[in-house]
Design a protein around this motif. Structure first.
Motif, PDB file in Angstrom:
ATOM      1  N   GLY A   1      58.612 -38.494  -9.378  1.00 18.00           N
ATOM      2  CA  GLY A   1      58.695 -40.052  -9.475  1.00 18.00           C
ATOM      3  C   GLY A   1      58.833 -40.331  -7.944  1.00 18.00           C
ATOM      4  O   GLY A   1      58.242 -41.236  -7.643  1.00 18.00           O
ATOM      5  N   LEU A   2      59.960 -39.835  -7.616  1.00 16.70           N
ATOM      6  CA  LEU A   2      60.247 -40.104  -6.088  1.00 16.70           C
ATOM      7  C   LEU A   2      59.445 -39.760  -4.972  1.00 16.70           C
ATOM      8  O   LEU A   2      59.014 -40.265  -4.101  1.00 16.70           O
ATOM      9  N   ALA A   3      58.754 -38.586  -5.518  1.00 15.71           N
ATOM     10  CA  ALA A   3      57.539 -38.149  -4.471  1.00 15.71           C
ATOM     11  C   ALA A   3      56.433 -38.942  -4.858  1.00 15.71           C
ATOM     12  O   ALA A   3      55.728 -39.456  -3.753  1.00 15.71           O
ATOM     13  N   ALA A   4      56.069 -39.487  -5.870  1.00 17.72           N
ATOM     14  CA  ALA A   4      55.051 -40.240  -6.206  1.00 17.72           C
ATOM     15  C   ALA A   4      55.307 -41.758  -5.381  1.00 17.72           C
ATOM     16  O   ALA A   4      54.102 -42.351  -4.810  1.00 17.72           O
ATOM     17  N   ILE A   5      56.640 -42.078  -5.640  1.00 17.64           N
ATOM     18  CA  ILE A   5      56.782 -43.382  -4.714  1.00 17.64           C
ATOM     19  C   ILE A   5      56.500 -43.534  -3.354  1.00 17.64           C
ATOM     20  O   ILE A   5      56.247 -44.531  -2.758  1.00 17.64           O
ATOM     21  N   SER A   6      57.406 -42.325  -2.859  1.00 15.28           N
ATOM     22  CA  SER A   6      57.219 -42.310  -1.432  1.00 15.28           C
ATOM     23  C   SER A   6      55.774 -41.626  -0.718  1.00 15.28           C
ATOM     24  O   SER A   6      55.652 -41.419   0.340  1.00 15.28           O
ATOM     25  N   ASN A   7      54.723 -41.806  -1.545  1.00 12.70           N
ATOM     26  CA  ASN A   7      53.511 -41.240  -1.059  1.00 12.70           C
ATOM     27  C   ASN A   7      53.402 -39.901  -0.522  1.00 12.70           C
ATOM     28  O   ASN A   7      52.880 -39.760   0.642  1.00 12.70           O
ATOM     29  N   SER A   8      54.167 -38.876  -1.048  1.00 10.53           N
ATOM     30  CA  SER A   8      54.311 -37.636  -0.762  1.00 10.53           C
ATOM     31  C   SER A   8      52.870 -36.906  -0.581  1.00 10.53           C
ATOM     32  O   SER A   8      51.986 -37.319  -1.329  1.00 10.53           O
ATOM     33  N   HIS A   9      52.776 -35.848   0.050  1.00 10.63           N
ATOM     34  CA  HIS A   9      51.557 -35.223   0.229  1.00 10.63           C
ATOM     35  C   HIS A   9      51.525 -34.015  -0.750  1.00 10.63           C
ATOM     36  O   HIS A   9      50.826 -33.340  -0.617  1.00 10.63           O
TER      37      HIS A   9
ATOM     38  N   LEU B   1      49.178 -44.067  -8.328  1.00  8.62           N
ATOM     39  CA  LEU B   1      50.268 -43.169  -8.315  1.00  8.62           C
ATOM     40  C   LEU B   1      51.579 -43.969  -8.082  1.00  8.62           C
ATOM     41  O   LEU B   1      52.570 -43.303  -8.694  1.00  8.62           O
ATOM     42  N   ASN B   2      51.695 -44.865  -7.303  1.00 10.88           N
ATOM     43  CA  ASN B   2      53.056 -45.462  -7.023  1.00 10.88           C
ATOM     44  C   ASN B   2      53.580 -45.855  -8.201  1.00 10.88           C
ATOM     45  O   ASN B   2      54.661 -46.106  -8.662  1.00 10.88           O
ATOM     46  N   THR B   3      52.673 -46.866  -9.110  1.00  8.40           N
ATOM     47  CA  THR B   3      52.996 -47.429 -10.498  1.00  8.40           C
ATOM     48  C   THR B   3      53.603 -46.288 -11.188  1.00  8.40           C
ATOM     49  O   THR B   3      54.857 -46.512 -11.907  1.00  8.40           O
ATOM     50  N   TRP B   4      52.806 -45.239 -11.419  1.00 10.31           N
ATOM     51  CA  TRP B   4      53.151 -44.202 -12.564  1.00 10.31           C
ATOM     52  C   TRP B   4      54.375 -43.657 -11.843  1.00 10.31           C
ATOM     53  O   TRP B   4      55.382 -42.884 -12.590  1.00 10.31           O
ATOM     54  N   GLY B   5      54.754 -43.374 -10.568  1.00  9.89           N
ATOM     55  CA  GLY B   5      55.832 -42.660  -9.825  1.00  9.89           C
ATOM     56  C   GLY B   5      57.062 -43.482 -10.310  1.00  9.89           C
ATOM     57  O   GLY B   5      58.165 -43.052 -10.787  1.00  9.89           O
ATOM     58  N   TRP B   6      56.761 -45.040 -10.456  1.00  7.37           N
ATOM     59  CA  TRP B   6      58.154 -45.755 -10.841  1.00  7.37           C
ATOM     60  C   TRP B   6      58.482 -45.521 -12.274  1.00  7.37           C
ATOM     61  O   TRP B   6      59.535 -45.461 -12.766  1.00  7.37           O
ATOM     62  N   PHE B   7      57.353 -45.472 -13.346  1.00 11.93           N
ATOM     63  CA  PHE B   7      57.544 -45.302 -14.662  1.00 11.93           C
ATOM     64  C   PHE B   7      58.330 -43.969 -14.678  1.00 11.93           C
ATOM     65  O   PHE B   7      59.132 -43.737 -15.633  1.00 11.93           O
ATOM     66  N   VAL B   8      57.835 -42.961 -14.121  1.00  4.55           N
ATOM     67  CA  VAL B   8      58.383 -41.310 -14.341  1.00  4.55           C
ATOM     68  C   VAL B   8      59.921 -41.698 -13.830  1.00  4.55           C
ATOM     69  O   VAL B   8      60.812 -40.917 -14.339  1.00  4.55           O
ATOM     70  N   THR B   9      60.229 -42.143 -12.791  1.00  2.00           N
ATOM     71  CA  THR B   9      61.512 -42.568 -12.223  1.00  2.00           C
ATOM     72  C   THR B   9      62.366 -42.951 -13.188  1.00  2.00           C
ATOM     73  O   THR B   9      63.335 -42.330 -13.607  1.00  2.00           O
ATOM     74  N   ILE B  10      62.077 -44.228 -14.069  1.00  3.55           N
ATOM     75  CA  ILE B  10      62.857 -44.793 -14.994  1.00  3.55           C
ATOM     76  C   ILE B  10      63.062 -43.938 -16.282  1.00  3.55           C
ATOM     77  O   ILE B  10      64.131 -43.844 -16.692  1.00  3.55           O
ATOM     78  N   ILE B  11      62.010 -43.569 -16.695  1.00  4.12           N
ATOM     79  CA  ILE B  11      61.973 -42.492 -17.739  1.00  4.12           C
ATOM     80  C   ILE B  11      62.842 -41.237 -17.389  1.00  4.12           C
ATOM     81  O   ILE B  11      63.848 -40.881 -18.278  1.00  4.12           O
TER      82      ILE B  11
END
Length: 143
Positions: free
Chosen positions: A40-48, A61-71
């Motif tokens: 989730g943190l990798a998705a939020i930070s737009n990692s490569h 991807l940013n939206t799903w990153g937040w969902f994965v981080t919260i879950i």
């Protein structure tokens, strides 16, 4: 040394053979929580780390990153309470794992292999929590 009707020594009469699966599932849940937090943190930070230009089913991807981080955060908390044999936490963990499975399906375009692996481990953890997590009264095991 006295034994119960099932030839279990008295000091082990309260032993539940299914608890090993629940313990395994709780540890898997906490491991999945850690993996989900990192993903989730990798998705939020737009990692490569993720495939760029992948077309998500819905959202970004940013939206799903937040969902994965919260879950992932909720899974870690639930995993701790599953270790304490809390039945409400066990069912909350099943719901969180099911949500994580759906989110992994929706994140599949960004990293297909990783999503499939996490999805498969989610299913194993759900199995351990549902099939082997029932409460047994002492008189049910003695007969």
């Amino acid at each position: 040394m006295s034994t119960t009707a099932t030839n279990v020594p008295e000091q082990h009469a309260s032993y539940d053979p299914g608890y090993g699966w629940v313990l395994f599932a709780a540890v898997l849940l906490m491991l999945l929580a850690t993996v989900n937090l990192i993903e989730g943190l990798a998705a939020i930070s737009n990692s490569h780390f993720f495939v760029r230009g992948a077309h998500d089913v819905a959202g970004s991807l940013n939206t799903w990153g937040w969902f994965v981080t919260i879950i992932g955060t909720c899974e870690f908390i639930a995993g701790f309470f599953v270790l304490t044999k809390n039945q409400i936490a066990r069912w909350a963990a099943v719901i969180l794992l099911a949500l994580s499975t759906v989110v992994q399906l929706l994140m599949m375009p960004a990293d297909p292999f990783f999503s499939l692996v996490v999805l498969a481990v989610n299913i194993v953890a759900i199995y351990g929590l549902i099939v082997h997590g029932a409460i047994h009264a002492p008189d049910q095991r003695a007969g």
